[in-house]
Design a protein around this motif. Structure first.
Motif, PDB file in Angstrom:
ATOM      1  N   LEU A 142       0.873  -1.172   0.000  1.00 13.49           N
ATOM      2  CA  LEU A 142       0.000   0.000   0.000  1.00 13.49           C
ATOM      3  C   LEU A 142       0.909   1.221   0.000  1.00 13.49           C
ATOM      4  N   ASP A 143       0.575   2.268   0.710  1.00 10.87           N
ATOM      5  CA  ASP A 143       1.474   3.413   0.811  1.00 10.87           C
ATOM      6  C   ASP A 143       1.949   3.568   2.251  1.00 10.87           C
ATOM      7  N   SER A 144       2.914   4.440   2.475  1.00 11.40           N
ATOM      8  CA  SER A 144       3.453   4.737   3.806  1.00 11.40           C
ATOM      9  C   SER A 144       3.958   3.492   4.530  1.00 11.40           C
ATOM     10  N   GLY A 145       4.521   2.541   3.774  1.00  4.55           N
ATOM     11  CA  GLY A 145       5.110   1.351   4.365  1.00  4.55           C
ATOM     12  C   GLY A 145       4.120   0.291   4.821  1.00  4.55           C
ATOM     13  N   LYS A 146       2.862   0.461   4.498  1.00  2.00           N
ATOM     14  CA  LYS A 146       1.851  -0.509   4.924  1.00  2.00           C
ATOM     15  C   LYS A 146       1.630  -1.570   3.848  1.00  2.00           C
ATOM     16  N   ARG A 147       1.110  -2.719   4.293  1.00  2.52           N
ATOM     17  CA  ARG A 147       0.830  -3.817   3.368  1.00  2.52           C
ATOM     18  C   ARG A 147      -0.566  -4.372   3.636  1.00  2.52           C
ATOM     19  N   LEU A 148      -1.228  -4.719   2.542  1.00  2.00           N
ATOM     20  CA  LEU A 148      -2.521  -5.382   2.605  1.00  2.00           C
ATOM     21  C   LEU A 148      -2.305  -6.889   2.517  1.00  2.00           C
ATOM     22  N   PHE A 149      -2.931  -7.612   3.424  1.00  5.16           N
ATOM     23  CA  PHE A 149      -2.874  -9.070   3.414  1.00  5.16           C
ATOM     24  C   PHE A 149      -4.240  -9.630   3.045  1.00  5.16           C
ATOM     25  N   VAL A 150      -4.250 -10.590   2.124  1.00  6.66           N
ATOM     26  CA  VAL A 150      -5.433 -11.395   1.853  1.00  6.66           C
ATOM     27  C   VAL A 150      -5.137 -12.763   2.445  1.00  6.66           C
ATOM     28  N   VAL A 151      -5.971 -13.188   3.377  1.00  3.11           N
ATOM     29  CA  VAL A 151      -5.657 -14.355   4.197  1.00  3.11           C
ATOM     30  C   VAL A 151      -6.782 -15.385   4.098  1.00  3.11           C
ATOM     31  N   SER A 205     -22.238 -17.610  -1.937  1.00  2.00           N
ATOM     32  CA  SER A 205     -21.015 -16.820  -1.817  1.00  2.00           C
ATOM     33  C   SER A 205     -21.395 -15.411  -1.393  1.00  2.00           C
ATOM     34  N   PHE A 206     -20.788 -14.954  -0.315  1.00  2.00           N
ATOM     35  CA  PHE A 206     -21.090 -13.629   0.211  1.00  2.00           C
ATOM     36  C   PHE A 206     -19.803 -12.839   0.373  1.00  2.00           C
ATOM     37  N   LYS A 207     -19.877 -11.560   0.086  1.00  2.00           N
ATOM     38  CA  LYS A 207     -18.719 -10.681   0.145  1.00  2.00           C
ATOM     39  C   LYS A 207     -19.162  -9.333   0.690  1.00  2.00           C
ATOM     40  N   GLN A 226      -9.634  -3.800  -5.500  1.00  2.00           N
ATOM     41  CA  GLN A 226     -10.252  -3.910  -6.819  1.00  2.00           C
ATOM     42  C   GLN A 226      -9.318  -4.602  -7.804  1.00  2.00           C
ATOM     43  N   ASP A 227      -8.041  -4.254  -7.760  1.00  2.00           N
ATOM     44  CA  ASP A 227      -7.068  -4.851  -8.678  1.00  2.00           C
ATOM     45  C   ASP A 227      -6.850  -6.336  -8.394  1.00  2.00           C
ATOM     46  N   ILE A 228      -6.947  -6.739  -7.140  1.00  2.00           N
ATOM     47  CA  ILE A 228      -6.787  -8.156  -6.797  1.00  2.00           C
ATOM     48  C   ILE A 228      -7.886  -8.994  -7.431  1.00  2.00           C
ATOM     49  N   GLY A 229      -9.087  -8.466  -7.466  1.00  2.66           N
ATOM     50  CA  GLY A 229     -10.199  -9.181  -8.080  1.00  2.66           C
ATOM     51  C   GLY A 229     -10.771 -10.264  -7.180  1.00  2.66           C
ATOM     52  N   GLU A 230     -11.169 -11.370  -7.779  1.00  2.00           N
ATOM     53  CA  GLU A 230     -11.802 -12.458  -7.037  1.00  2.00           C
ATOM     54  C   GLU A 230     -10.762 -13.214  -6.216  1.00  2.00           C
TER      55      GLU A 230
END
Length: 239
Positions: A142-151, A205-207, A226-230
């Protein structure tokens, strides 16, 4: 397949937003900072849901107080038994979103180890196989040294995702137990994003995106998701 992602949500209150309801179960988007069980004279999210839907509800999994996101509640003990069996047999696929301000030891992979009680209601990951926890993940800058995790947790142990990310050097932002600077953030940044399962020969399937949190509402975060997608289509590490 039932997937009401684009549907109008049914209600808003201090505890949750309704995502879906049928004769067998409800799916709600639990707010962050809400207890699962009633404590200190304040309703937990399950009791709040029972009052809203005017029926007895049966829990088949749970979310920590700091964690927001999708929670599945059965409307009968029979359906609860069926759903509990699906969870036990790893037939329910759950996907979480988390944000950390620490770079992980590895950008994607498998985190596997035994869960052992530590201090102050905390847990730790060991090299033993007792109370085994298995967690798959991807991370994105992400920005400012942060990271997004999909787990994607393969097992469902207490504090599993929080402990897993801590073990690779990326404690979740705002985590009051495992984060180093939890007071710097407006919430704990863990969210149950998607849940997939089949019940009585019907696929569901729920999101639901998080509804609170400055980081969860930032443009860079939303664009990354959004870029990660499904998320179920990602090349998840083999167990």
């Amino acid at each position: 397949m039932i997937n009401p992602v684009g549907d109008i949500l049914l209600n808003n209150n201090n505890y949750f937003t309704t995502v879906y309801e049928n004769s067998e179960f409800v799916v709600i988007n639990k707010h962050a900072g809400i207890n699962f069980h009633s404590e200190d004279g304040e309703f937990g999210v399950v009791v709040a849901a029972e009052k809203f839907f005017s029926c007895k509800l049966y829990s088949v999994h749970r979310l920590d107080k700091m964690t927001s996101g999708l929670l599945l509640l059965a409307k009968s003990s029979q359906i609860a038994a069926l759903l509990s069996a699906l969870f036990f047999e790893h037939q329910v696929q759950k996907y979480y979103l988390a944000i950390s301000d620490k770079k992980p030891k590895k950008k994607q992979g498998l985190i596997k180890g035994g869960m052992e009680k530590s201090r102050r209601s905390m847990w730790k990951l060991t090299k033993q196989s007792n109370n085994l926890a298995i967690t798959q993940f991807f991370s994105y800058p992400l920005d400012s040294g942060k990271r997004l995790f999909v787990v994607k947790p393969h097992t469902g142990k207490t504090h599993q995702i929080r402990v897993a990310l801590k073990s690779i050097g990326s404690a979740i932002c705002g985590d009051p137990l495992y984060g180093e600077k939890s007071g710097h953030y407006d919430r704990g940044y863990l969210h149950a994003y998607q849940i997939d399962f089949s019940l009585n020969k019907q696929d569901f399937s729920f999101k639901a995106l998080p509804e609170s949190g400055l980081l969860f509402n930032s443009d860079v975060y939303l664009k990354t998701v959004q870029d990660i997608g499904e998320v179920n289509d990602l090349a998840w590490p083999k167990i």
